[in-house]
Design a protein around this motif. Structure first.
Motif, PDB file in Angstrom:
ATOM      1  N   ALA A 188     -19.191   5.189 -22.122  1.00 60.18           N
ATOM      2  CA  ALA A 188     -20.355   5.945 -22.148  1.00 60.18           C
ATOM      3  C   ALA A 188     -20.275   7.182 -22.575  1.00 60.18           C
ATOM      4  N   GLU A 189     -19.267   8.155 -22.502  1.00 62.87           N
ATOM      5  CA  GLU A 189     -19.039   9.314 -22.958  1.00 62.87           C
ATOM      6  C   GLU A 189     -19.180   9.175 -24.672  1.00 62.87           C
ATOM      7  N   LEU A 190     -18.521   8.162 -25.295  1.00 61.83           N
ATOM      8  CA  LEU A 190     -18.640   7.926 -26.757  1.00 61.83           C
ATOM      9  C   LEU A 190     -20.034   7.909 -27.164  1.00 61.83           C
ATOM     10  N   ALA A 191     -20.824   6.903 -26.221  1.00 53.62           N
ATOM     11  CA  ALA A 191     -22.287   6.652 -26.858  1.00 53.62           C
ATOM     12  C   ALA A 191     -22.969   8.060 -26.665  1.00 53.62           C
ATOM     13  N   VAL A 192     -22.719   8.570 -25.452  1.00 50.16           N
ATOM     14  CA  VAL A 192     -23.634   9.948 -25.157  1.00 50.16           C
ATOM     15  C   VAL A 192     -23.219  11.080 -26.422  1.00 50.16           C
ATOM     16  N   GLU A 193     -22.079  10.991 -26.851  1.00 49.54           N
ATOM     17  CA  GLU A 193     -21.515  12.055 -27.817  1.00 49.54           C
ATOM     18  C   GLU A 193     -22.239  11.673 -29.376  1.00 49.54           C
TER      19      GLU A 193
ATOM     20  N   GLY B 178     -32.119   8.811 -29.456  1.00 46.29           N
ATOM     21  CA  GLY B 178     -32.264   8.699 -28.390  1.00 46.29           C
ATOM     22  C   GLY B 178     -31.771   7.399 -27.608  1.00 46.29           C
ATOM     23  N   SER B 179     -31.555   6.506 -28.282  1.00 47.67           N
ATOM     24  CA  SER B 179     -31.339   5.102 -27.614  1.00 47.67           C
ATOM     25  C   SER B 179     -29.490   5.279 -28.200  1.00 47.67           C
ATOM     26  N   PRO B 180     -28.595   4.663 -27.097  1.00 42.74           N
ATOM     27  CA  PRO B 180     -27.313   4.270 -27.352  1.00 42.74           C
ATOM     28  C   PRO B 180     -27.061   3.498 -28.524  1.00 42.74           C
TER      29      PRO B 180
ATOM     30  N   VAL C 127     -25.443   4.261 -32.106  1.00 45.97           N
ATOM     31  CA  VAL C 127     -24.127   3.484 -32.509  1.00 45.97           C
ATOM     32  C   VAL C 127     -24.173   3.006 -33.817  1.00 45.97           C
ATOM     33  N   GLU C 128     -25.450   2.104 -33.936  1.00 47.15           N
ATOM     34  CA  GLU C 128     -25.528   1.446 -35.005  1.00 47.15           C
ATOM     35  C   GLU C 128     -25.920   2.204 -36.244  1.00 47.15           C
ATOM     36  N   ALA C 129     -26.439   3.180 -36.164  1.00 50.57           N
ATOM     37  CA  ALA C 129     -26.518   4.379 -37.245  1.00 50.57           C
ATOM     38  C   ALA C 129     -25.181   4.898 -37.870  1.00 50.57           C
ATOM     39  N   VAL C 130     -24.272   5.010 -36.706  1.00 47.64           N
ATOM     40  CA  VAL C 130     -22.980   5.533 -37.223  1.00 47.64           C
ATOM     41  C   VAL C 130     -22.263   4.397 -37.769  1.00 47.64           C
ATOM     42  N   VAL C 131     -22.043   3.228 -37.424  1.00 50.01           N
ATOM     43  CA  VAL C 131     -21.503   2.030 -38.216  1.00 50.01           C
ATOM     44  C   VAL C 131     -22.189   1.906 -39.258  1.00 50.01           C
TER      45      VAL C 131
END
Length: 66
Positions: free
Chosen positions: A10-15, A23-25, A29-33
């Motif tokens: 969860a901490e990774l997703a929040v970061e 605003g959405s985890p 994460v999809e944007a980062v990938v």
């Protein structure tokens, strides 16, 4: 498109959400990938197709040895 579900700290997703401003985890994460993949493609373009050729060779089934 096929979907994959993974567990993520969860901490990774929040970061990722804080750094990306999304605003959405899931979306963050999809944007980062997607950014990671795009960066890899840009690097391949600049350095030539050598890495792409290696990837294609590695993807082919290998003959049994021995």
């Amino acid at each position: 498109m096929a979907k994959v579900s993974i567990s993520l700290d969860a901490e990774l997703a929040v970061e990722v959400m804080v750094l990306s401003g999304i605003g959405s985890p899931q979306d963050a994460v999809e944007a980062v990938v997607r950014d990671y993949i795009a960066r890899g493609h840009r690097t391949e373009t600049r350095t030539g197709s050598k890495d792409r050729n290696l990837r294609e060779v590695d993807a082919k089934p290998q003959e049994p040895q021995g």
